[in-house]
Design an enzyme around this catalytic site. Structure first.
Site, PDB file in Angstrom:
ATOM      1  N   TRP A   1     -18.947 -20.874 -10.111  1.00  0.00           N
ATOM      2  CA  TRP A   1     -19.214 -19.911  -9.010  1.00  0.00           C
ATOM      3  C   TRP A   1     -17.728 -19.269  -8.393  1.00  0.00           C
ATOM      4  CZ3 TRP A   1     -19.604 -22.072  -3.302  1.00  0.00           C
ATOM      5  CH2 TRP A   1     -18.528 -22.944  -3.051  1.00  0.00           C
ATOM      6  N   ASP A   2     -16.772 -19.840  -8.974  1.00  0.00           N
ATOM      7  CA  ASP A   2     -15.324 -19.289  -8.369  1.00  0.00           C
ATOM      8  C   ASP A   2     -14.925 -18.147  -8.450  1.00  0.00           C
ATOM      9  OD1 ASP A   2     -15.350 -22.242  -9.584  1.00  0.00           O
ATOM     10  OD2 ASP A   2     -13.367 -22.434  -9.244  1.00  0.00           O
TER      11      ASP A   2
ATOM     12  N   GLU B   1     -20.100 -31.509  -4.159  1.00  0.00           N
ATOM     13  CA  GLU B   1     -20.554 -32.068  -5.000  1.00  0.00           C
ATOM     14  C   GLU B   1     -20.909 -33.867  -5.012  1.00  0.00           C
ATOM     15  OE1 GLU B   1     -18.175 -31.156  -8.330  1.00  0.00           O
ATOM     16  OE2 GLU B   1     -18.932 -29.094  -8.491  1.00  0.00           O
TER      17      GLU B   1
HETATM   18  C1  BGC Z   1     -15.573 -27.860  -7.594  1.00  0.00           C
HETATM   19  C2  BGC Z   1     -16.232 -26.915  -7.751  1.00  0.00           C
HETATM   20  C3  BGC Z   1     -15.543 -25.749  -8.486  1.00  0.00           C
HETATM   21  C4  BGC Z   1     -15.106 -26.373  -9.833  1.00  0.00           C
HETATM   22  C5  BGC Z   1     -14.423 -25.613 -10.627  1.00  0.00           C
HETATM   23  C6  BGC Z   1     -15.078 -28.312  -8.857  1.00  0.00           C
HETATM   24  O1  BGC Z   1     -14.007 -29.487  -8.479  1.00  0.00           O
HETATM   25  O2  BGC Z   1     -16.236 -28.823  -6.858  1.00  0.00           O
HETATM   26  O3  BGC Z   1     -16.729 -26.016  -6.467  1.00  0.00           O
HETATM   27  O4  BGC Z   1     -16.371 -24.407  -8.799  1.00  0.00           O
HETATM   28  O5  BGC Z   1     -14.257 -27.320  -9.550  1.00  0.00           O
HETATM   29  O6  BGC Z   1     -13.287 -24.960 -10.031  1.00  0.00           O
END
Ligand code: BGC
Length: 853
Positions: free
Chosen positions: A370-371, A509
């Site tokens: 989603w970045d 997460e």
């Molecule tokens: C973050 C996510 C992000 C991903 C990729 C993870 O550590 O929790 O929000 O999309 O890294 O950057």
């Protein structure tokens, strides 16, 4: 080269070399190469990775007794190899030299951001006091995205003889850049073939002496499963030209040339290596190898390449001008540099998404998360065609997202949490906790909120660019299918009198299940529900606003019935948002979780950013605690302006006043470990409006995230592109409060004392160079003359827009807003500053006073 545009490292530090390689990566949106030394292959301190955007391959591995499939961005053959040794006339040849060799006496790496070159200088001295000074400059061409070059000069001191140089392409590479993935299969290339060709260009001045020399070597291979053909060609020439023809060394996975170059005191030698890279995904080529050979043959010498490379970069810097004084400005420039190297105007020609870790390393396998939510809002205002292409990547994978929804028993489009080649879910099934050594189930695929990010970007892009053609066709298709998914995900709960979305994971997460639950997932994640309500409302609005022909086409295309849209409206007003003790709950039941002993954990472990790993290694889980990895509820304050957020809550039947929001911010601020670089950025953004005094600490953390590698060794595996772009956008939109909606620029500045003076140039619709400069409590907005604006696209000269004159009156709160009377001027830009509306005619500028803060 001024300090403000330079990023330098003095001395050789093997411990830090991989981090420096990541930060010194050069790229052009098509491909990128880490800033690794050319003299040495992969080793503990060196990882010379080269990645082409969107070039993935799938392999099966056995982990913890299970067969797992992973698709990775492939580390391509290494074009960097160029090693050398001193061959004195009066002694045996010396050893092959490299920064790891004890003969190294001086070392410096320096990245010139403006010119986008990496210069490495090394001085070696042998036991007899013979010195060799080596200066090497590198570029990955921004004008012709297939080209790269190395210019190496050798200056001997106190001896004569020859320098022997070996230059070539190494195809014996694997994906071994991330230690955590060491147990996984990593050989993605197959079917290597190598060769050498004479340089048959007609215009070589030294043609007569050099007939039939094999100046160019090539290597081709393909990826084992995705069957992408890859070819590289490298031409190495020396000046003065050596008396003896170079020797060619071809192996089954490598192609090299060895040149013996006479040198003496005051008589050095220069070696130029020009490289071309093509893949079978490229348009307008016969075969990758033919294209690569043709490209190196046609390429001018290094000076010529450098000049056109600089010109291409000048245009980029002009289009994305960002002026922030001091050290923050220097870091922001580095961030902008890496964003533009990952996503450049060349990206607009490719079928690629936003790789979370840039094209700078192998962490997260080059996947797309989603970045893009942190990247596109920045690009929208500089390179909208790049944003459009990146959304196109999602649109082309709409069938895969619809298939995923169908398989899950839903309708509409369920975008994958991790996406790569064909748009299927690429999230790994198991992840390794390096603290405990255990492989654990990875439930992050339940982050369905990624769909809202895609929808948000469609909307924002169209608002900023005014691209109704896209909005009414592919944009509508995408947005409506995402809305449809949310509608199919929402279940009516009679006892609550609300719709609920159950069994998901939010941006945080750490929480992926209720304590002791057998199945993963949480109910009513506030971020998911509020963004879903926003998507459903925008989808309904768009459906109503579509021109009849487009509505007919889209509804036909996706078989959408009017009753469905009516239901969306109902859900958009009645999705559940949980609260506890006056705070918006991250999810239903969050308020009942235990409190973590934050101080105790900090004392015991120091850095607790990855609290999840710490707790798991202790046999515990973050699921039991009110402890978040990163901004979750607070993400709402990042996505929406205070007024818009209050509006979405109003739509859902809640009052979101300052008190509720502040209490909510304080609650999560005290309970977040910032285990993602995105977290500090979002907190800085939110706090700039709520707790200004506390915002700078988070802003600083977001700024140094990669340069100081604060997530404990992760930057060497790839930069954090979302956080880098996010910091740029923090200045551009966060501090100015800039929104592009309803055909106007809405501004509501909230500056920090540490960032109270800056300038940004944006492209707003067909105005190429709208300059916003903030200083001394005033905001100046300059709109270039219409014709200037029209001419001011790529190819125009740099500098401030010409032809802008300050309109006489000072608007704003204290200045007594008075319009310059430009309402009737065609092409005027409408600006709304803290609720007051102005129009700024092309060719004029206005200075607006800001309230004291
Ligand atoms: C973050 C996510 C992000 C991903 C990729 C993870 O550590 O929790 O929000 O999309 O890294 O950057």
């Amino acid at each position: 080269m001024t300090q403000a545009w330079t990023w330098s490292y003095e001395g050789y530090d093997p411990e830090k070399e991989r981090l420096r390689e990541a930060l010194c990566t050069l790229g052009n949106g098509y491909f990128a190469t880490r800033g690794a030394a050319t003299e040495t292959p992969v080793g503990p301190s060196h990882y010379p990775g080269t990645y082409a955007a969107g070039c993935y391959n799938r392999l099966t591995s056995t982990v913890a007794g299970r067969q797992v499939e992973n698709e990775d961005m492939v580390n391509l053959p290494n074009w960097l190899p160029l090693r050398y040794r001193m061959c004195p006339a009066d002694a045996e040849p010396g050893p092959w030299l490299s920064p790891d060799h004890p003969q190294l006496v001086e070392y410096r790496q320096s990245l010139d951001l403006r010119g986008a070159t990496l210069t490495r200088r090394a001085v070696y001295a042998d036991p007899a006091g013979r010195r060799l000074d080596v200066e090497q400059r590198r570029l990955v061409h921004m004008g012709d995205p297939h080209l790269a070059a190395l210019h190496t000069s050798f200056t001997p001191e106190g001896w004569s003889g020859a320098v022997e140089v070996e230059s070539g392409i190494d195809g014996d590479v694997r994906n071994t850049g991330v230690v955590r993935y060491a147990d996984l299969a990593n050989l993605h290339l197959t079917a290597w073939d190598t060769g050498a060709e004479p340089d048959d260009r007609d215009d070589r001045q030294d043609r007569d002496d050099r007939d039939d020399r094999d100046d160019t070597v090539w290597l081709r291979c393909r990826t084992s499963e995705s069957e992408i053909g890859v070819a590289l060609a490298a031409r190495t020439v020396a000046a003065p030209a050596p008396p003896e023809a170079p020797r060619t060394r071809l192996t089954d996975r490598g192609a090299y040339q060895v040149l013996t170059l006479p040198v003496g005191p005051g008589a050095g030698v220069v070696v130029e290596k020009t490289v071309a890279l093509y893949t079978s995904r490229d348009p307008a080529i016969g075969s990758p190898v033919r294209a690569a050979l043709g490209a190196v043959r046609r390429a001018p010498d290094f000076t010529g390449l450098l000049a056109s490379h600089h010109r291409a970069w000048e245009h980029l810097w002009r289009q994305a001008r960002l002026e922030v004084p001091g050290e923050p400005g220097r870091i922001l420039r580095l961030h902008l540099f890496h964003v533009l190297q990952t996503l450049s105007p060349h990206t607009a020609e490719l079928d690629v998404g936003v790789p979370a870790r840039g094209l700078h390393g192998e962490a997260y396998r080059g996947h797309v998360f989603w970045d893009e939510l942190f990247v596109l809002p920045f690009l929208n205002l500089h390179f909208p065609e790049v944003s459009r292409a990146l959304i196109g990547y999602r649109h082309r994978r709409l069938p895969a997202a619809c298939e995923a929804a169908r398989e899950a028993g839903r309708s509409g489009a369920m975008y994958p949490w991790q996406s790569a080649g064909d748009g299927r879910e690429e999230t790994q099934e198991l992840h390794l906790n390096p603290h405990s050594g255990r492989w654990l189930p990875d439930n992050s695929r339940l982050q369905h909120h990624v769909g809202s990010a895609v929808a948000y970007n469609v909307w924002q892009y169209c608002q900023a660019s005014g691209d109704t053609e896209f909005l009414h066709t592919k944009g509508a298709e995408t947005l409506l299918q995402i809305a449809r998914f949310w509608a199919s995900r929402a279940e009516w709960d009679g006892s609550l009198g609300r719709y609920r979305i159950r069994g998901v994971v939010g941006p945080d997460e750490y929480h992926d299940a209720y304590p002791d639950a057998e199945t993963p997932g949480l109910d009513d994640n506030a971020y998911t529900n509020v963004t879903a309500a926003w998507v459903l409302a925008r989808a309904g609005e768009l459906h109503r606003a579509l021109p009849d022909t487009c509505r007919g086409w889209v509804c036909d295309q996706i078989q959408l019935a009017p009753e469905e849209v009516e239901r969306w409206d109902d859900i958009a007003h009645r999705l559940h948002v949980p609260y506890h003790r006056g705070v918006i709950s991250q999810f239903a039941g969050y308020g009942e979780l235990a409190e973590l002993d934050w101080e105790g954990y900090r004392k015991r472990y120091g850095d607790i950013r990855r609290l999840d790993r710490i707790l798991e290694a202790e046999g515990d889980t973050p699921n039991r605690y009110q402890a978040s990895k990163q901004a979750d509820v607070l993400m709402l304050g990042y996505l929406f302006s205070p007024a818009e957020l209050a509006g979405v809550f109003r739509q859902l039947g809640h009052v979101l006043d300052d008190d509720v929001w502040r209490t909510t911010v304080d609650h999560y601020l005290a309970r977040t470990s910032h285990g993602s670089t995105l977290s500090a950025l979002v907190h800085a953004w939110v706090l700039a409006r709520v707790r200004r005094d506390d915002a700078w600490a988070y802003c600083e953390e977001a700024l140094i995230g990669d340069v100081a590698d604060i997530q404990g060794g992760t930057t060497e595996e790839g930069i954090h592109l979302g956080a880098m772009a996010g910091t740029l956008d923090f200045v551009q939109r966060g501090l100015t409060g800039l929104e592009t909606r309803d055909d106007a620029l809405w501004l509501s500045p909230a500056t920090l004392p540490q960032l109270s003076k800056f300038g940004v140039r944006i492209r707003y619709r067909h105005h190429w160079d709208v300059d916003l400069s903030l200083r001394a409590q005033s905001l100046r907005i300059a709109v270039p003359d219409g014709s200037e604006g029209a001419r001011g696209g790529p190819g125009a000269a740099g500098g401030a827009p010409k032809g802008t004159r300050d309109a006489g009156s000072r608007g704003g709160r204290r200045g007594g807003a008075r319009d310059a009377g430009a309402d009737d001027v065609r092409d005027a830009v409408r600006v709304v500053l803290d609720g007051r509306s102005f129009t700024i005619a092309p060719g004029t500028a206005r200075r607006l006073d800001l309230p004291d803060t």
